[in-house]
Every structure is written in structure tokens, then in C-alpha cells.
Write a protein that holds these residues in place. Structure first.
Motif, PDB file in Angstrom:
ATOM      1  N   UNK A  13      -3.372  -5.048   3.190  1.00 17.79           N
ATOM      2  CA  UNK A  13      -4.421  -5.758   2.481  1.00 17.79           C
ATOM      3  C   UNK A  13      -4.962  -4.371   1.481  1.00 17.79           C
ATOM      4  N   UNK A  14      -5.245  -3.522   2.240  1.00 19.45           N
ATOM      5  CA  UNK A  14      -5.781  -2.183   1.490  1.00 19.45           C
ATOM      6  C   UNK A  14      -5.119  -1.858   0.191  1.00 19.45           C
ATOM      7  N   UNK A  15      -3.651  -1.644   0.425  1.00 17.55           N
ATOM      8  CA  UNK A  15      -2.752  -1.664  -0.664  1.00 17.55           C
ATOM      9  C   UNK A  15      -2.955  -2.333  -1.808  1.00 17.55           C
ATOM     10  N   UNK A  16      -2.996  -3.693  -1.579  1.00 12.58           N
ATOM     11  CA  UNK A  16      -3.384  -4.623  -2.693  1.00 12.58           C
ATOM     12  C   UNK A  16      -4.586  -4.710  -3.366  1.00 12.58           C
ATOM     13  N   UNK A  17      -5.507  -4.344  -2.532  1.00  7.64           N
ATOM     14  CA  UNK A  17      -6.865  -4.331  -2.910  1.00  7.64           C
ATOM     15  C   UNK A  17      -6.892  -3.193  -3.999  1.00  7.64           C
ATOM     16  N   UNK A  18      -6.615  -1.714  -3.492  1.00  6.65           N
ATOM     17  CA  UNK A  18      -6.422  -0.833  -4.592  1.00  6.65           C
ATOM     18  C   UNK A  18      -5.751  -0.964  -5.844  1.00  6.65           C
ATOM     19  N   UNK A  19      -4.578  -1.582  -5.648  1.00  9.63           N
ATOM     20  CA  UNK A  19      -3.712  -2.030  -6.999  1.00  9.63           C
ATOM     21  C   UNK A  19      -4.632  -2.832  -7.784  1.00  9.63           C
ATOM     22  N   UNK A  20      -5.315  -4.033  -7.115  1.00  7.10           N
ATOM     23  CA  UNK A  20      -6.103  -4.516  -8.227  1.00  7.10           C
ATOM     24  C   UNK A  20      -7.403  -3.928  -8.642  1.00  7.10           C
ATOM     25  N   UNK A  21      -8.016  -3.110  -7.984  1.00  5.85           N
ATOM     26  CA  UNK A  21      -8.995  -2.549  -8.522  1.00  5.85           C
ATOM     27  C   UNK A  21      -8.822  -1.529  -9.517  1.00  5.85           C
ATOM     28  N   UNK A  22      -7.541  -0.851  -9.403  1.00  2.33           N
ATOM     29  CA  UNK A  22      -7.123   0.217 -10.300  1.00  2.33           C
ATOM     30  C   UNK A  22      -6.820  -0.726 -11.625  1.00  2.33           C
ATOM     31  N   UNK A  42      -8.190 -16.228   2.891  1.00  2.66           N
ATOM     32  CA  UNK A  42      -9.395 -15.508   2.848  1.00  2.66           C
ATOM     33  C   UNK A  42     -10.153 -15.125   4.111  1.00  2.66           C
ATOM     34  N   UNK A  43     -10.142 -16.232   4.976  1.00  4.74           N
ATOM     35  CA  UNK A  43     -10.435 -16.119   6.344  1.00  4.74           C
ATOM     36  C   UNK A  43     -10.052 -14.805   6.990  1.00  4.74           C
ATOM     37  N   UNK A  44      -8.688 -14.520   6.976  1.00  8.37           N
ATOM     38  CA  UNK A  44      -7.998 -13.537   7.492  1.00  8.37           C
ATOM     39  C   UNK A  44      -8.632 -12.294   6.853  1.00  8.37           C
ATOM     40  N   UNK A  45      -8.990 -12.041   5.605  1.00  4.48           N
ATOM     41  CA  UNK A  45      -9.508 -11.063   4.833  1.00  4.48           C
ATOM     42  C   UNK A  45     -10.686 -10.776   5.214  1.00  4.48           C
ATOM     43  N   UNK A  46     -11.662 -11.687   5.737  1.00  2.76           N
ATOM     44  CA  UNK A  46     -13.013 -11.223   5.654  1.00  2.76           C
ATOM     45  C   UNK A  46     -13.206 -11.108   7.451  1.00  2.76           C
ATOM     46  N   UNK A  47     -12.065 -11.490   8.062  1.00  4.24           N
ATOM     47  CA  UNK A  47     -11.911 -11.090   9.542  1.00  4.24           C
ATOM     48  C   UNK A  47     -11.876  -9.721   9.654  1.00  4.24           C
ATOM     49  N   UNK A  48     -11.002  -9.062   8.701  1.00  7.72           N
ATOM     50  CA  UNK A  48     -10.669  -7.626   8.818  1.00  7.72           C
ATOM     51  C   UNK A  48     -12.033  -6.702   8.121  1.00  7.72           C
ATOM     52  N   UNK A  49     -12.449  -7.344   7.124  1.00 13.00           N
ATOM     53  CA  UNK A  49     -13.351  -6.558   6.256  1.00 13.00           C
ATOM     54  C   UNK A  49     -14.691  -7.229   5.952  1.00 13.00           C
ATOM     55  N   UNK A  50     -15.861  -6.112   5.782  1.00 13.40           N
ATOM     56  CA  UNK A  50     -17.075  -6.988   5.488  1.00 13.40           C
ATOM     57  C   UNK A  50     -17.197  -7.420   4.122  1.00 13.40           C
ATOM     58  N   UNK A  51     -16.669  -6.499   3.282  1.00  9.48           N
ATOM     59  CA  UNK A  51     -16.787  -6.701   1.624  1.00  9.48           C
ATOM     60  C   UNK A  51     -15.607  -6.301   1.127  1.00  9.48           C
ATOM     61  N   UNK A  52     -15.400  -7.003  -0.015  1.00 12.13           N
ATOM     62  CA  UNK A  52     -14.099  -6.476  -0.843  1.00 12.13           C
ATOM     63  C   UNK A  52     -13.902  -5.290  -1.004  1.00 12.13           C
ATOM     64  N   UNK A  53     -15.230  -4.500  -1.391  1.00 13.16           N
ATOM     65  CA  UNK A  53     -14.915  -3.073  -1.362  1.00 13.16           C
ATOM     66  C   UNK A  53     -14.810  -2.024  -0.185  1.00 13.16           C
ATOM     67  N   UNK A  54     -14.912  -2.552   1.001  1.00 17.48           N
ATOM     68  CA  UNK A  54     -14.469  -2.093   2.203  1.00 17.48           C
ATOM     69  C   UNK A  54     -13.104  -2.070   2.516  1.00 17.48           C
ATOM     70  N   UNK A  55     -12.351  -2.875   1.838  1.00 15.66           N
ATOM     71  CA  UNK A  55     -10.800  -2.913   1.964  1.00 15.66           C
ATOM     72  C   UNK A  55     -10.094  -1.508   1.409  1.00 15.66           C
ATOM     73  N   UNK A  56     -10.608  -0.619   1.062  1.00 12.48           N
ATOM     74  CA  UNK A  56     -10.093   0.527   0.606  1.00 12.48           C
ATOM     75  C   UNK A  56     -10.110   1.544   1.998  1.00 12.48           C
ATOM     76  N   UNK A  57     -11.019   1.123   2.968  1.00 10.44           N
ATOM     77  CA  UNK A  57     -11.427   2.100   4.042  1.00 10.44           C
ATOM     78  C   UNK A  57      -9.916   2.451   4.630  1.00 10.44           C
ATOM     79  N   UNK A  58      -8.779   1.397   5.099  1.00  8.27           N
ATOM     80  CA  UNK A  58      -7.790   2.007   5.789  1.00  8.27           C
ATOM     81  C   UNK A  58      -6.878   2.940   4.959  1.00  8.27           C
TER      82      UNK A  58
END
Length: 204
Positions: A13-22, A42-58
Motif C-alpha cells: 500500500x505504501x508503494x502505491x501511495x508514494x507513486x500517487x503522491x509523486x 478502503x476498510x483495509x486501508x484504514x485498518x492499516x493506516x490512520x491517515x492517507x499521509x501515514x501510508x508512507x511510513x513503511x
């Protein structure tokens, strides 16, 4: 889902988030966009991360883990600068070239995206604690003592600045041997001042 599977999914998920953010910026990217790109709900996404920005943490955590691992393997009687030149790589050995570039892309984005920068700074604070533990173990001192905490804080600051510069330097060329060598020398030179006296304490 096992913890290993969970971490793999978080990283994907982190990889995809970074690609989209960039590609389109943080503001223009929704949690729904990230979930769709990663092939999860989306339910799975929010189970892993608090916010969309926190998707970059991994991805960002890989950089910190790589440096922490280098500290943990710092041999007795060897200066940290020498050990860094021999053993340190600015990402985990298991990281792919795509992950390396993604990490640097995130760091570059933090210059212009305040929400991502906030995540980056919080991770840096967490890293400081782990650096303090490694330094305390080596010096035989309490990890919450003033000297160790001061050195860990300074080390964390140096590490962040060096990582920022590395991300900038790799924007056009990628992680070439020359860029990596310069990163090693900059990091080793600055950290030699921060960790001065640790070897003597250990040997004393």
C-alpha cells in the motif's frame, strides 16, 4: 492474516501511495485512490493506516531500520566512521531498486508537503529512541541519561540531514556508487563528532 503478511500488505500500500503522491500530489490523492491502486478495500486501508499521509511510513521506516541495523552491528574497537563506510547502505539489503527510489521520492516530497513532513519528523523522533538504546549498550550507560540522549538526538539530526541530501542527489541519477560514497563520507564525517568518546568509554 499473519504479521508477516500484514507487513507485506502495508508495504505494498505504501508503494502505491508514494507513486500517487509523486504523480498528482497529496491533496489530489484520496484514500479511495490509494486503496484502488493497491487492490484493497478502503476498510483495509484504514485498518492499516490512520491517515492517507501515514501510508508512507513503511517505506520511510526502511531507511531508519537500515541505519539502526548498522549501529547494532558496530564492532567493538572500531570507529563508527570506519564501520559506516564498510557496512552501511541507506536502505535495507532486502529492498528493491524501486523501493529505494520510492523512499527517496518520499523524502523529496516532504520538502513541499507539510503533512508528509510531519510523518517524517515523527518517525525521526521514534528513531532517536532506538539510537539511544544502541549507543547506551555500547557505552555501558543508561539509555535515558543526558549524555546518551544528547548524542542520540544529534545523531538523529545528522542522519536526517544526510538522508535529505541523499534524496536530493539521487533525483536525477539514482543511487550511483559515487552518490553513495559521498553520502557515506558526509554521514561518517558528521557522526564522528557526535559519537566522539564512545569507543574510549567502551574500552575503558
Amino acid at each position: 492474516m499473519s504479521s508477516e503478511q500484514r507487513e507485506r500488505q502495508r508495504l505494498d500500500i505504501s508503494r502505491h501511495a508514494v507513486r500517487l503522491f509523486a504523480a498528482q500530489g497529496v491533496a489530489a490523492t484520496s484514500g479511495e485512490d490509494i486503496a484502488r491502486a493497491a487492490g484493497v478495500s478502503e476498510r483495509t486501508l484504514w485498518r492499516h493506516f490512520r491517515t492517507k499521509e501515514s501510508c508512507v511510513e513503511p517505506l520511510l521506516t526502511q531507511v531508519i531500520d537500515a541505519f539502526r541495523a548498522t549501529l547494532r552491528t558496530w564492532p567493538p574497537g572500531v570507529e563508527l566512521t570506519e564501520h559506516l563506510r564498510d557496512a552501511y547502505r541507506p536502505v535495507l539489503d532486502s529492498s528493491s531498486d524501486a523501493d529505494i527510489e520510492a523512499v527517496h521520492a518520499v523524502v523529496r516530497l516532504t520538502r513541499h508537503e507539510p503533512a508528509l513532513r510531519a510523518v517524517y519528523l515523527v518517525l525521526g523522533e521514534r528513531a532517536e529512541d532506538s539510537f539511544a538504546e544502541a549507543l547506551a549498550e555500547r557505552a555501558g550507560l543508561p539509555s535515558d541519561g543526558f549524555e546518551i540522549r544528547s548524542q542520540a538526538a544529534a545523531m538523529s539530526a545528522v542522519f536526517k540531514v544526510a538522508t535529505d541530501h541523499l534524496a536530493h542527489d539521487t533525483a536525477d541519477t539514482g543511487l550511483t556508487p559515487g552518490v553513495l560514497h559521498r553520502h557515506h563520507e558526509q554521514l561518517a564525517g558528521a557522526l564522528s563528532l557526535v559519537t566522539r568518546g564512545l569507543s574510549e568509554k567502551q574500552q575503558g
